[in-house]
Design a protein around this motif. Structure first.
Motif, short mmCIF file in Angstrom:
data_model
loop_
_atom_site.label_atom_id
_atom_site.label_comp_id
_atom_site.label_asym_id
_atom_site.label_seq_id
_atom_site.Cartn_x
_atom_site.Cartn_y
_atom_site.Cartn_z
N ALA A 1 0.87 -1.18 0.00
CA ALA A 1 0.00 0.00 0.00
C ALA A 1 0.91 1.22 0.00
O ALA A 1 2.11 1.11 0.28
N PRO A 2 0.37 2.42 -0.31
CA PRO A 2 1.23 3.60 -0.39
C PRO A 2 2.08 3.85 0.84
O PRO A 2 3.20 4.33 0.73
N GLU A 3 1.60 3.50 2.03
CA GLU A 3 2.35 3.75 3.26
C GLU A 3 2.55 2.48 4.07
O GLU A 3 2.73 2.55 5.29
N THR A 4 2.51 1.33 3.43
CA THR A 4 2.61 0.06 4.17
C THR A 4 3.67 -0.84 3.56
O THR A 4 3.63 -1.13 2.36
N LEU A 5 4.60 -1.28 4.41
CA LEU A 5 5.63 -2.24 4.03
C LEU A 5 5.38 -3.54 4.78
O LEU A 5 5.38 -3.55 6.01
N GLU A 6 5.16 -4.61 4.04
CA GLU A 6 4.93 -5.91 4.64
C GLU A 6 6.22 -6.72 4.55
O GLU A 6 6.77 -6.92 3.46
#
Length: 331
Positions: free
Chosen positions: A189-194
């Motif tokens: 997502a634009p602001e999510t690092l998994e």
């Protein structure tokens, strides 16, 4: 670069969606990658659209009926338009009968054609996040990723600084291991690092002197996580000078940009006698409080400022202490 082929999608979702490969089997090696999707104006998946074709075209009963009633010349024109697009595969949903025109087109052009008894919206809802993760930009970094108090924390630092030993202590305190040595970070997502672990290293932690430890076997199922959203970086730093001369009260937030996502970073000097596990837990708790709008450092500085103003107003000037100086800490 992230990529996926049609056969992989079919195999991984065949049971979930009861997929049947109807036609176009020679197109099983067709691939799609993140760069092609980013450079294209086409949608990744959606209902049949001849004007702006999707990479994956989904047909339900209304679309199938429309194709059956369409004039032959117009149908041929639309099929040619599909052939010139980046069409990846076609899925007929809801138990609808596969239109002859689509079956012939799939076999002729080598476009995989699937069918599913599930409604079109359910197929789209399930495949859209799946494709988003499969095609997400990713990067591999050196470090250890853990679940600390429910927050994804990546421990970084130069080789030999004690990252794995710290991770082992945190696991023994009830936290969870995600990945050791190699951490794969996907921007889902634009602001999510998994973050997740490469399959080869999953469940293992390398500790100098002990070798490879199977954390799942030693500590149980609850000691490992398959993946976790990374929210905080804890960097272990070997001080090049006396630890007492290092900054005691950092006044500004430190961040690191990974895949264009800004991640909060905490730098912890490593020295003999410091309980790094407790410091990491405290850093996580403090970060959670900051997310809730509670800034401990800001509160302390505000209190210090009020004390200075109070002394000036009472005409009792005293030594104005610097909150960042360890010799002038307010009592």
């Amino acid at each position: 670069m992230s990529r996926i082929d049609v056969t992989q999608l079919f195999e991984e979702k065949r049971e979930k969606l009861s997929l049947v490969w109807e036609a176009g089997r020679e197109g099983g090696g067709r691939q799609i990658d993140e760069r092609a999707v980013a450079a294209s104006t086409q949608g990744i998946i959606g209902h049949l659209n001849f004007i702006h074709p999707n990479w994956i075209q989904v047909l339900s009963d209304p679309e199938a009926d429309y194709l059956d009633r369409l004039d032959a010349a117009i149908l041929r024109q639309n099929m040619e338009r599909l052939a010139q697009s980046n069409l990846w595969c076609i899925i007929v949903t809801g138990g609808a009968s596969v239109p002859d025109a689509i079956r012939t087109f799939a076999d002729t052009m080598g476009i995989p054609l699937f069918s599913s008894p599930y409604p079109s919206l359910e197929v789209i809802w399930l495949l859209r996040p799946y494709l988003g993760r499969a095609l997400a930009p990713f990067i591999s970094l050196h470090g250890v990723l853990l679940d600390v108090l429910g927050l994804g924390v990546m421990i970084t630092g130069e080789s030999g600084v004690g990252k794995s030993e710290l991770a082992l202590e945190l696991v023994s305190r009830g936290h969870g291991l995600v990945a050791d040595d190699v951490v794969e970070l996907h921007r889902i997502a634009p602001e999510t690092l998994e973050g997740q672990c490469p399959p080869m290293l999953r469940d293992f932690l390398e500790v100098r002197g002990l070798g490879m430890l199977n954390i799942r076997t030693i500590f149980g199922e609850t000691a490992v996580r398959r993946k976790k959203n990374m929210k905080l970086i804890v960097h272990l730093q070997k001080p090049s000078m006396d630890i007492n001369s290092m900054e005691r009260l950092p006044l500004g937030d430190v961040t690191e940009s990974i895949l264009d996502v800004s991640v909060r970073k905490v730098i912890i000097p490593v020295a003999a006698g410091r309980n790094l596990a407790v410091l990491v837990e405290a850093a996580v708790r403090n970060y959670v409080l900051q997310l809730r709008g509670i800034d401990s450092a800001g509160e302390f500085l505000a209190r210090h400022q009020r004390e200075m103003e109070s002394r000036e107003n009472t005409g009792n000037p005293q030594h104005h202490s610097d909150p960042g100086n360890p010799e002038n800490k307010c009592s």
